[in-house]
Design an enzyme around this catalytic site. Structure first.
Site, PDB file in Angstrom:
ATOM      1  N   PHE A 129      38.017  29.586  34.433  1.00 19.17           N
ATOM      2  CA  PHE A 129      39.064  30.598  34.460  1.00 19.17           C
ATOM      3  C   PHE A 129      38.776  31.617  33.366  1.00 19.17           C
ATOM      4  O   PHE A 129      38.698  31.266  32.193  1.00 19.17           O
ATOM      5  CB  PHE A 129      40.455  30.000  34.242  1.00 19.17           C
ATOM      6  CG  PHE A 129      41.532  31.062  34.215  1.00 19.17           C
ATOM      7  CD1 PHE A 129      41.987  31.635  35.387  1.00 19.17           C
ATOM      8  CD2 PHE A 129      42.047  31.521  33.008  1.00 19.17           C
ATOM      9  CE1 PHE A 129      42.949  32.642  35.365  1.00 19.17           C
ATOM     10  CE2 PHE A 129      43.009  32.531  32.987  1.00 19.17           C
ATOM     11  CZ  PHE A 129      43.459  33.089  34.168  1.00 19.17           C
ATOM     12  N   ASP A 216      33.662  31.927  26.393  1.00 16.81           N
ATOM     13  CA  ASP A 216      35.065  32.321  26.523  1.00 16.81           C
ATOM     14  C   ASP A 216      35.891  31.326  25.710  1.00 16.81           C
ATOM     15  O   ASP A 216      36.156  30.207  26.147  1.00 16.81           O
ATOM     16  CB  ASP A 216      35.467  32.309  28.003  1.00 16.81           C
ATOM     17  CG  ASP A 216      36.936  32.688  28.209  1.00 16.81           C
ATOM     18  OD1 ASP A 216      37.713  32.657  27.228  1.00 16.81           O
ATOM     19  OD2 ASP A 216      37.302  32.980  29.361  1.00 16.81           O
ATOM     20  N   LYS A 245      44.461  34.687  22.972  1.00 14.07           N
ATOM     21  CA  LYS A 245      45.642  33.846  22.795  1.00 14.07           C
ATOM     22  C   LYS A 245      46.145  33.690  21.359  1.00 14.07           C
ATOM     23  O   LYS A 245      47.081  34.367  20.971  1.00 14.07           O
ATOM     24  CB  LYS A 245      45.397  32.497  23.451  1.00 14.07           C
ATOM     25  CG  LYS A 245      45.306  32.642  24.988  1.00 14.07           C
ATOM     26  CD  LYS A 245      45.520  31.374  25.732  1.00 14.07           C
ATOM     27  CE  LYS A 245      45.841  31.608  27.196  1.00 14.07           C
ATOM     28  NZ  LYS A 245      44.704  31.764  28.091  1.00 14.07           N
TER      29      LYS A 245
END
Ligand code: PLP
Length: 394
Positions: A129, A216, A245
């Site tokens: 993702f 990532d 995040k």
């Protein structure tokens, strides 16, 4: 009030929080909840961390935004701090994880151009993702993320998860492969860690093929796994690493950190952002790094993560409905053999926030500031629910 004026992009739980402090949230009725989601791995310092709140308040009254037409002192400071902490050289700041990955993927395309490759490919893995933009959803797996959005961006090759021989074969079969993009631990994909040896092997493969290794770390970064960056467990350096995040503890900020060839690909005018890297965002980012450091939160994540894993193992591992318990630091996945549709709602009733991904993986992403008492409470509330769901009693 209803939510009918919102696009129905989320199936929201029937609760509205109005206040937060540390690992606690309060709803409109004043009921208190223990938070093991942290705004999806965002509020690593807990809600309303006093240092971050103070910096936000102060900077709002000084200067919020000037744009990247001008030099920005806190942006330069944050880039230096991140470079020092990561072993990377140069940063680009944006506002989200998907944007950070877009930046890395644009760098990969420029790397291709330098190699005179006109139809470059980026290798990604099953279950990945990387975001919801058209480019990053094209790089991702999963019907929920992808379905309905064809045609997909070209140039992604999907390879089996955590499988080095398969990656080696793919690189050999795809001479136009210019980069590998991978999460050290798949988050949305179900808390699936790759082996440290796999990352070491991947580093060697990328070197041999002059391909960029792009990690990532939007979810794994900023201390959650027990090191500031998850690749530091494997002792490697990627060519680019993406963050978002927890970098702003809730204030939106993303970053693409680069070194070597990846740091020299972009030139003035080739990439940009109106909001990215503002005075406010970067002051917040600096305060987050300060607090992670001062409170030794990566170390705390490692230690508390171990304790929690041991307790979950002891209480749950033998139950028939538990497939596996895995993760690193405070990124923990408990995989059930069957989906339990109302588990999150039942946890909410028990005043505990948890997340479920891939329908049957309980994903725990608590704030790294969680105390021992709060960890006890987490176990007290979660273990009986899971034991019942997994066909046993706690
Ligand atoms: C959350 C996430 C993203 C997307 O970040 P946004 O800020 O929602 O765009 C990308 N990659 C990973 C690994 C993530 O966990």
């Amino acid at each position: 009030m209803t939510d009918s004026a919102l696009l129905p992009t989320y199936a929201r739980l029937p609760v509205r929080f109005v206040r937060g402090q540390g690992c606690r949230l309060w709803d409109e009725n004043g009921d208190e909840y223990l938070d093991a989601v942290a705004g999806i791995a965002v509020c690593a310092l807990g809600h309303c961390h006093p240092d971050v709140t103070a910096v936000l308040r102060e900077q709002v009254g000084v200067l919020v935004h000037t744009s990247n037409l001008y030099r920005i002192e806190p942006q330069e400071a944050l880039a230096n701090r991140l470079a020092e902490a990561s072993g990377m050289e140069r940063a680009f700041f944006c506002n989200s994880g998907a944007e950070a990955n877009e930046c890395a993927l644009k760098i990969a395309r420029l790397h291709a151009a330098r190699k005179n490759i006109t139809s470059p490919e980026v290798l990604v893995v099953e279950g990945a993702f990387h975001g919801r933009t058209l480019m990053t959803l094209s790089a991702s797996s999963g019907a929920r993320v992808r379905d309905g959005f064809a045609p997909y961006a070209e140039g992604f090759v999907r390879v089996g998860f955590n499988d080095l021989p398969m990656m080696q074969a793919a690189l050999a079969q795809h001479p136009n492969a210019v980069a590998v993009l991978i999460e050290p631990i798949q988050g949305e994909g179900g808390v699936r860690p790759v082996d440290d040896d796999y990352l070491v092997g991947l580093r060697k493969l990328c070197d041999a093929h002059d391909a960029l290794l792009i990690l990532d770390e939007v979810q794994t970064g900023m201390g959650r796994t027990g090191r500031l960056f998850a690749y530091q467990h494997a002792g490697i350096l990627p060519d680019a690493v993406t963050l978002a995040k927890a970098l702003g503890n809730g204030y939106p900020i993303g970053a693409c950190l680069t070194r070597g060839a990846a740091a020299t690909a972009l030139t003035a005018g080739q990439h940009g952002t109106t909001f990215g890297g503002s005075h406010l965002a970067c002051r917040v980012g600096l305060s987050v790094l300060d607090a992670l450091d001062r409170e030794q939160l990566p170390e705390r994540a490692e230690q508390l993560g171990k304790t929690l894993m041991e307790r979950f193992h002891a209480a749950l591992a033998e139950l028939p409905g538990i497939e596996s318990i895995r993760g690193r630091g405070l990124m923990i996945g408990i995989e059930l053999s069957e989906p339990v549709p109302d588990l999150v709602a039942r946890a909410l009733q028990a005043r505990l926030l948890i997340n479920v991904t891939q329908e049957r993986v309980i994903r725990l992403l608590p704030p790294l500031v969680m105390s021992d008492e709060e960890a006890d409470l987490l176990c007290e509330r979660l273990i009986p629910l899971l034991a019942e769901a997994a066909g046993g009693t706690a």
